[in-house]
Design a protein around this motif. Structure first.
Motif, PDB file in Angstrom:
ATOM      1  N   THR A   1      39.686  37.728  43.853  1.00 20.56           N
ATOM      2  CA  THR A   1      40.527  37.343  42.726  1.00 20.56           C
ATOM      3  C   THR A   1      41.289  36.071  43.070  1.00 20.56           C
ATOM      4  OG1 THR A   1      40.806  39.674  42.120  1.00 20.56           O
ATOM      5  CG2 THR A   1      42.337  38.096  41.134  1.00 20.56           C
ATOM      6  N   TYR A   2      41.287  35.093  42.135  1.00 19.87           N
ATOM      7  CA  TYR A   2      41.878  33.788  42.411  1.00 19.87           C
ATOM      8  C   TYR A   2      42.710  33.321  41.224  1.00 19.87           C
ATOM      9  CZ  TYR A   2      38.210  33.904  45.946  1.00 19.87           C
ATOM     10  OH  TYR A   2      37.398  34.277  46.979  1.00 19.87           O
TER      11      TYR A   2
ATOM     12  N   LEU B   1      45.915  26.684  33.717  1.00 19.58           N
ATOM     13  CA  LEU B   1      45.949  27.970  34.424  1.00 19.58           C
ATOM     14  C   LEU B   1      44.591  28.635  34.314  1.00 19.58           C
ATOM     15  CD1 LEU B   1      47.605  30.147  35.932  1.00 19.58           C
ATOM     16  CD2 LEU B   1      48.179  31.112  33.698  1.00 19.58           C
ATOM     17  N   ASN B   2      44.114  29.138  35.439  1.00 17.96           N
ATOM     18  CA  ASN B   2      42.801  29.772  35.500  1.00 17.96           C
ATOM     19  C   ASN B   2      42.908  31.036  36.340  1.00 17.96           C
ATOM     20  OD1 ASN B   2      40.065  30.292  35.382  1.00 17.96           O
ATOM     21  ND2 ASN B   2      39.526  28.808  36.965  1.00 17.96           N
ATOM     22  N   LEU B   3      42.647  32.188  35.745  1.00 17.23           N
ATOM     23  CA  LEU B   3      42.608  33.470  36.444  1.00 17.23           C
ATOM     24  C   LEU B   3      41.159  33.922  36.502  1.00 17.23           C
ATOM     25  CD1 LEU B   3      45.567  35.243  34.576  1.00 17.23           C
ATOM     26  CD2 LEU B   3      45.679  33.844  36.636  1.00 17.23           C
ATOM     27  N   ARG B   4      40.634  34.138  37.702  1.00 15.82           N
ATOM     28  CA  ARG B   4      39.212  34.446  37.807  1.00 15.82           C
ATOM     29  C   ARG B   4      38.925  35.527  38.854  1.00 15.82           C
ATOM     30  NH1 ARG B   4      37.336  30.588  41.979  1.00 15.82           N
ATOM     31  NH2 ARG B   4      39.142  29.322  42.539  1.00 15.82           N
ATOM     32  N   TYR B   5      37.862  36.275  38.564  1.00 11.40           N
ATOM     33  CA  TYR B   5      37.323  37.270  39.502  1.00 11.40           C
ATOM     34  C   TYR B   5      35.885  36.879  39.795  1.00 11.40           C
ATOM     35  CZ  TYR B   5      35.507  41.577  41.479  1.00 11.40           C
ATOM     36  OH  TYR B   5      34.896  42.498  42.306  1.00 11.40           O
ATOM     37  N   GLU B   6      35.540  36.794  41.078  1.00 15.00           N
ATOM     38  CA  GLU B   6      34.208  36.352  41.479  1.00 15.00           C
ATOM     39  C   GLU B   6      33.575  37.362  42.417  1.00 15.00           C
ATOM     40  OE1 GLU B   6      34.586  32.484  43.158  1.00 15.00           O
ATOM     41  OE2 GLU B   6      35.147  31.526  41.263  1.00 15.00           O
TER      42      GLU B   6
ATOM     43  N   GLY C   1      34.350  37.053  35.959  1.00 15.31           N
ATOM     44  CA  GLY C   1      35.146  36.974  34.750  1.00 15.31           C
ATOM     45  C   GLY C   1      36.307  36.021  34.942  1.00 15.31           C
ATOM     46  N   LYS C   2      36.763  35.412  33.852  1.00 17.74           N
ATOM     47  CA  LYS C   2      37.863  34.451  33.967  1.00 17.74           C
ATOM     48  C   LYS C   2      38.631  34.356  32.654  1.00 17.74           C
ATOM     49  CE  LYS C   2      34.818  31.370  34.891  1.00 17.74           C
ATOM     50  NZ  LYS C   2      34.104  30.121  35.289  1.00 17.74           N
ATOM     51  N   LEU C   3      39.908  34.066  32.786  1.00 13.98           N
ATOM     52  CA  LEU C   3      40.788  33.715  31.686  1.00 13.98           C
ATOM     53  C   LEU C   3      41.354  32.337  31.997  1.00 13.98           C
ATOM     54  CD1 LEU C   3      42.790  37.062  31.293  1.00 13.98           C
ATOM     55  CD2 LEU C   3      40.957  36.255  29.795  1.00 13.98           C
TER      56      LEU C   3
END
Length: 329
Positions: free
Chosen positions: A241-242, A275-280, A286-288
């Motif tokens: 998560t980033y 702003l970038n919220l991401r799961y890799e 997935g990302k917002l």
């Protein structure tokens, strides 16, 4: 005579190679040469460069530093194969007109991504890459050619994906101080702690009397004093998560000096957030993401206030991808 010299040089090279080989064999060492694996993200999931069907140019962090650029926009302008235009120094946007790069000479045909998320404005397609310092970048991937089937209509000419550095476990910090003519200052601090990397930069530029010339309307363009602040944060609070955040704020003035003696001045204040919220994960991503760009201008004619305007651009969205295999392929 020339043939004897060539034969002598070849013999020297061969004997040197033979001695090295014998030295390796005596010590039980087999000479081998390997290079780091290159992974690109020209598709939704990272793949090896040699396995990608697309033509991708990768510029790593060391190559970016060698350009002498202080931010990503300057670095892209010095990378071969890209067109570049700048309407004002240090990435200043003149009343909505942005600095930009071109892929294959097509204007507004490029899609700009930060870690796979679009940073462009929804309406004007403008973007501000001058807020991202070079020291925060891991690599830049340039995908040349139409990629609209994968990335949408904005990727008509190509895609530029800016990959920021991920937080590391070690602690380290850097600082830089730079001075130049025209009151130029460029100071920055970068810190890396377990789980988070952050950077801060301040730039100042004195007044420039002659930035451009409008011959039809008979006036000279000048730029007032400019102050710019930039903040970058990359965090990884949980596994895979980033969080990416970029912010910049600046104030400046655009001055038109007419030959007749008339003076028009526009004071501009601008703030930019991304702003970038991401799961890799290996199979799911997935990302917002969202960007917010606000500019306030105040117009003066011969030092008399005329009008105030506010321009607001924003873009936001969500995206997810899942990779699966069929029949073992």
């Amino acid at each position: 005579m020339k043939k004897k010299i060539v034969v002598f040089l070849m013999a020297c090279v061969f004997s040197q190679y033979t001695l090295q080989a014998e030295d390796f064999s005596q010590n039980g060492i087999t000479p081998s040469y390997t290079s780091d694996e290159m992974v690109v993200t020209a598709t939704r999931f990272p793949v090896k460069e040699k396995e990608s069907s697309r033509f991708v140019t990768v510029v790593d962090s060391e190559e970016l530093k060698e350009t002498g650029a202080t931010n990503v926009m300057e670095a892209l302008g010095r990378v071969g194969g890209l067109g570049y235009k700048s309407l004002a120094p240090i990435g200043i946007n003149k009343q909505g007109m942005n600095s930009a790069v071109y892929v294959r000479g097509i204007e507004d045909g490029e899609l700009i991504l930060i870690n796979g998320s679009p940073v462009q404005q929804a309406s004007s397609k403008g973007y501000d890459l001058s807020c991202i310092p070079v020291e925060q970048i891991e690599r830049i991937e340039v995908l040349k050619g139409a990629a609209s089937t994968l990335y949408g209509a904005d990727a008509m000419a190509g895609v530029i994906n800016i990959v920021t550095k991920k937080p590391v476990s070690e602690k380290r910090g850097t600082a830089s101080v730079e001075f130049g003519n025209k009151e130029w200052m460029n100071h920055g601090i970068s810190l890396s702690l377990p789980g988070i990397t952050a950077g801060f930069r301040y730039q100042h530029l004195g007044e420039l009397d002659d930035v451009g010339r409008q011959f039809s309307k008979k006036y000279t363009n000048a730029l007032g004093e400019t102050d710019k602040y930039m903040v970058n944060v990359n965090a990884s609070p949980f596994e895979n998560t980033y969080i990416d955040y970029q912010y910049s704020w600046y104030e400046t003035a655009f001055i038109d000096l007419y030959d007749s003696g008339k003076v028009e001045r526009t004071d501009q204040e601008s703030s930019f957030h991304f702003l970038n919220l991401r799961y890799e994960g290996e199979r799911f991503r997935g990302k917002l993401f969202g960007m917010h760009d606000k500019r306030i201008t105040e117009d003066y004619v011969d030092n008399v206030f005329d009008e105030e305007k506010e321009r607001l651009n924003y873009n936001y969205g969500a995206e997810s991808d899942y990779r699966f295999t069929l029949g073992g392929f």
